[in-house]
Write a protein that holds these residues in place. Structure first.
Motif, mmCIF file in Angstrom:
data_model
loop_
_atom_site.group_PDB
_atom_site.id
_atom_site.type_symbol
_atom_site.label_atom_id
_atom_site.label_comp_id
_atom_site.label_asym_id
_atom_site.label_seq_id
_atom_site.Cartn_x
_atom_site.Cartn_y
_atom_site.Cartn_z
ATOM 1 N N TYR A 149 -104.923 5.578 -25.454
ATOM 2 C CA TYR A 149 -103.461 5.699 -25.611
ATOM 3 C C TYR A 149 -102.807 5.993 -24.256
ATOM 4 N N LEU A 150 -103.354 6.989 -23.554
ATOM 5 C CA LEU A 150 -102.760 7.409 -22.283
ATOM 6 C C LEU A 150 -102.831 6.290 -21.240
ATOM 7 N N ASP A 151 -103.965 5.615 -21.161
ATOM 8 C CA ASP A 151 -104.099 4.479 -20.228
ATOM 9 C C ASP A 151 -103.062 3.400 -20.540
ATOM 10 N N LYS B 201 -100.468 14.428 -30.318
ATOM 11 C CA LYS B 201 -99.925 15.183 -29.183
ATOM 12 C C LYS B 201 -99.295 14.236 -28.160
ATOM 13 N N LEU B 202 -99.977 13.149 -27.886
ATOM 14 C CA LEU B 202 -99.458 12.188 -26.899
ATOM 15 C C LEU B 202 -98.211 11.487 -27.426
ATOM 16 N N LYS B 203 -98.222 11.191 -28.728
ATOM 17 C CA LYS B 203 -97.049 10.525 -29.315
ATOM 18 C C LYS B 203 -95.810 11.394 -29.174
ATOM 19 N N GLU B 207 -91.674 11.977 -21.518
ATOM 20 C CA GLU B 207 -92.157 11.109 -20.440
ATOM 21 C C GLU B 207 -92.748 11.911 -19.279
ATOM 22 N N ASN B 208 -92.118 13.048 -18.925
ATOM 23 C CA ASN B 208 -92.638 13.848 -17.814
ATOM 24 C C ASN B 208 -94.044 14.350 -18.091
ATOM 25 N N GLU B 209 -94.240 14.787 -19.327
ATOM 26 C CA GLU B 209 -95.548 15.292 -19.714
ATOM 27 C C GLU B 209 -96.582 14.147 -19.667
ATOM 28 N N LEU B 210 -96.187 12.979 -20.164
ATOM 29 C CA LEU B 210 -97.097 11.830 -20.133
ATOM 30 C C LEU B 210 -97.447 11.446 -18.692
ATOM 31 N N TYR B 214 -101.126 11.476 -17.233
ATOM 32 C CA TYR B 214 -101.659 10.202 -16.732
ATOM 33 C C TYR B 214 -102.154 10.359 -15.293
ATOM 34 N N SER B 215 -101.363 11.043 -14.455
ATOM 35 C CA SER B 215 -101.752 11.229 -13.059
ATOM 36 C C SER B 215 -103.010 12.087 -12.931
#
Lengths: 553, 223
Positions: A149-151, B201-203, B207-210, B214-215
């Motif tokens: 999902y994250l990717d 949790k990701l859903k 955007e900042n948290e994602l 991601y980084s």
């Protein structure tokens, strides 16, 4: 074998190879990607897009080539068509014969629907067969659907629709199993575990492949299964308009015979749009990896009927299309070449981008290398390119890896005297994929009742940039979901009388806005590559003398 | 320029075109006999020879470069025998091939199929593997088949190697390939809801948290 002056650059690539084997370029930070994309990605070139003047997405930008077709005239005159005696009366009509359409047809059939599949060329003439690298699914212990999902959302620049990504990553392992149960041969290790590879923007080894014929293997199995089950399909029969009923629900389609122009009326309680992409529109003049029929027909049909589109201002340029030889210009050089270890190298033999960045970033970096830094290699056709250093693969993974993992690429370049296990490949970005499309929910339902969509013609799941291996996943996840949902909807749908009122209304709006005279007819159906023959026909006789195939053009 | 003959008619076309693009250069607008245009779909299977050389050659029109004095035509489509079967109801046993395609015993080993294959597969050898009931060998040897149909078109006995081949590949994938335990495990995890909370949790993340997640994500080495 390259022309002599190109061989000089090959020598430089060979000279730096040993040092580069130990050199890893860093990935770009999220913040560093933005200016690179804005300056060099084709989506950002001024004047190449415009806001739509009409329809559900009025005001939204899309490439001029797509806008021309979305704002265009219908191929048919509703007043000349008798809808009272449909040729087919089915529960579910699937439009499109690729991976998404075949999956939808199989699942609709399994769920009790009477199904007809209609396609423009042959069953299986689609972009699916050209997909080489693999299909993503997070099934290894060190991987998870959440990581997938994250990717995916990172690759899509955080614009992806969350419910769609959730469906994509959670269905993925069961899609792999479904395909295997139908007889797909996955690359496996002797103990049965999947032989999985990395891919651009993926943080885990997650690509399931079948040599470099993954999409072909998937499609030929689904096609065979469709035939085994006796599911009806009609070929060379593109849809030229959807049908609606008097309540405004989608209720069928008008098909045209590609060769005779004869029309076929299909009444359907539900329609699944699975027409694929748009590469043959050659946005900004780019060559394309897409199949002959990839002309955005489904977008046009759905839009005209009133369905909303999403992310139509973002196209995917595959970083590595063949730049040489000219016979295969723009054709796909699979990302698997980079996945296996090949680096991207300029005319001097120097790396300039981490090869496994997401596709839009790599494409922009290649364009920068050629246009701004002048480090590309000019080929005899004038097409510039950079090196994809395929001989690294056998050095990293052992002799014979290229032959085993990339038989299609070996065969394709071998025809023109290039041994990719020993010589690097010249590549340049090529038009590959439509990131956006018809807006859907997690069941594949569009904003129009009775109309579902699956595969490349729908949008949202990939946000503004799709990752490798998520498209051959998308077609099965949403093909299956749309097929199932369409079958269920067909049981409760209560369609009224068939009409083409939406086409009448569309033409009225086009006439009133003055667009009717300025725009072509659509859907396009096929690109026109035939040499233009001068038109000597006298104007007074033109319409009556024109043979029917000319009217179809 | 290169001199070619399309169904007997002379045209001069630039060097470096494929058979497909040469036809288009001459003004032919193609509907049939053209698919992916990249060597994968098998739609443009073609037979050609040369002005002073009657021996037939076989290839894919989208991949083959035109040569001086080529005589070209696009082959017509004709249907081929295909057995209908329910994969769940048949067995991965060698006899199965013969049961569904009994005609394969008629092969007399002329090797025309192999000479015809634009993918340069050992078609006759996999047909003899099929006769012996070796499903795995047929699957392996036929794997790169694009199902263009040229082998069937030229078989003097009317056999359809490409359909025999896909039967074997499907039997191999369904019944003979070793099972992937980690795939089964992950499907069970997803079905039991074990993966839900992490995805949820990701859903819900903004955007900042994602961007941060991601980084900071760890990346498995590619090899």
């Amino acid at each position: 074998m390259y022309p002599h002056y190109i061989e000089e650059s090959v020598r430089k690539v060979e000279a730096t190879r040993e040092a580069r084997l130990k050199e890893t370029l860093p990935r770009l930070s999220v913040d560093a990607k933005t200016p690179l994309l804005q300056k060099f990605h084709p989506d950002y070139v001024a004047g190449t897009m415009r806001p739509l003047a009409i329809g559900p997405n009025k005001g939204d930008s899309t490439p001029n080539e797509i806008a021309d077709l979305l704002e265009a005239n219908s191929r048919i005159d509703p007043d000349k068509i008798d809808l009272s005696k449909p040729d087919y009366d089915v529960d579910v009509l699937v439009i499109g014969g690729g991976g998404a359409g075949a999956s939808a047809a199989l699942l609709a059939h399994e769920n009790g629907a009477n199904v007809l599949l209609a396609t423009k060329l042959r069953l299986g003439d689609c972009n699916t067969v050209g997909a080489q690298a693999g299909t993503q699914a997070a099934d290894r212990p060190q991987d998870s659907p959440a990581t997938h999902y994250l990717d995916t959302v990172g690759g899509g620049h955080f614009h992806n629709i969350p419910e769609l990504v959730e469906a994509l990553v959670k269905d993925a392992p069961s899609v792999i199993k479904w395909l295997e149960s139908l007889g797909v041969n996955w690359d496996k290790n002797p103990d049965g575990s999947m032989h999985e590879l990395s891919g651009g923007g993926a943080s885990r080894l997650r690509l399931h492949s079948a040599r470099d014929y993954t999409g072909l293997e998937e499609m030929r199995v689904l096609r065979d299964e469709l035939r085994n089950r006796g599911i009806g399909y009609v070929e060379f029969s593109p849809t030229v308009e959807l049908l609606t009923d008097d309540k405004g629900q989608v209720a069928g389609a008008v098909l045209a015979n590609m060769e005779t122009n004869e029309l076929t009326i299909v009444r359907a309680r539900a329609v699944v749009m699975a027409t694929g992409g748009m590469g043959r529109l050659h946005i900004q003049g780019f060559p394309t990896t897409n199949h002959y029929g990839a002309t955005a027909d489904g977008l046009v049909l759905a839009y005209r009927a009133g369905a909303k589109l999403i992310f139509m201002d973002t196209m995917q340029y595959h970083p590595t299309g063949a730049a040489y030889p000219m016979q295969i210009l723009g054709q796909l050089v699979t990302e698997k070449v980079r996945t296996l270890g090949a680096q991207l190298v300029n005319a001097d033999g120097a790396q300039f981008v981490m090869p496994l960045e997401p596709r839009d970033v790599v494409a922009a970096a290649i364009i920068r290398e050629c246009r701004e830094r002048g480090k590309g290699i000019d080929t005899p056709t004038g097409q510039v390119g950079v090196w994809l250093d395929s001989p690294m693969i056998d050095l990293i993974r052992g002799s014979g890896t290229v032959a085993r993992e990339l038989p299609a690429m070996v065969r394709q370049f071998g025809r023109y005297g290039i041994d990719i296990a020993k010589e690097p490949m010249l590549i340049y970005p090529t038009l590959h994929y439509q990131n956006g499309g018809i807006k859907i929910n997690a069941d594949g339902a569009t904003t129009m009742l009775g109309l579902f969509a699956a595969g490349e013609c729908e949008g949202g799941v990939h946000g503004r940039n799709r990752l490798i291996g998520n498209s051959t996943l998308d077609i099965f996840v949403f093909g299956r979901r749309a097929g199932m949902a369409a079958a269920q909807w067909s049981k409760q749908a209560n369609p009224g009388a068939l009409t083409l009122n939406h086409v009448r209304q569309w033409q009225k709006n086009l006439n009133e806005s003055g667009l009717a005279q300025k725009r072509p007819i659509s859907p396009l159906l096929l690109p026109d590559y035939a040499k233009a023959i001068p038109d000597y026909m006298p104007s007074y006789a033109k319409e009556s003398l024109k043979p029917s195939w000319m009217k179809l053009a | 320029m290169v001199d070619i003959y399309v169904m007997g008619k002379h045209y001069a076309v630039p060097e470096g075109l494929t058979i497909l693009t040469a036809l288009e250069y001459c003004g032919y607008r193609i509907i049939r006999g053209c698919g992916c245009r990249a060597g994968f779909c098998g739609a443009c299977a073609t037979i050609y020879n040369f002005k002073n050389d009657p021996v037939l050659r076989y290839d894919l029109a989208c991949q083959k470069t035109v040569e001086q004095d080529m005589y070209l035509t696009q082959i017509p489509f004709f249907p081929a025998v295909k057995a209908q079967y329910d994969l769940e109801q048949i067995k991965a046993a060698g006899e199965q091939i013969l049961a569904l395609y009994p005609d394969i015993v008629k092969c007399f080993g002329c090797n025309t199929c192999t000479k015809t294959c634009p993918q340069e597969l050992e078609v006759m050898w996999y047909m003899s593997d099929a006769l012996r009931g070796d499903i795995r060998e047929v699957a392996l040897k036929s794997f790169d088949c694009v199902m263009c149909g040229l082998c069937a078109a030229r078989c003097p006995q009317g056999l359809v190697p490409y359909n025999v081949a896909i039967l074997c590949r499907r039997l191999y994938g369904r019944y003979l390939a070793p099972v992937s335990d980690h795939l089964e495990q992950r499907i069970a995890d997803i079905e039991s809801g074990k993966c839900n909370s992490d995805v949820e949790k990701l859903k819900k993340a903004d955007e900042n948290e994602l961007r941060r997640l991601y980084s900071e994500r760890d990346i498995e080495p590619a090899y």
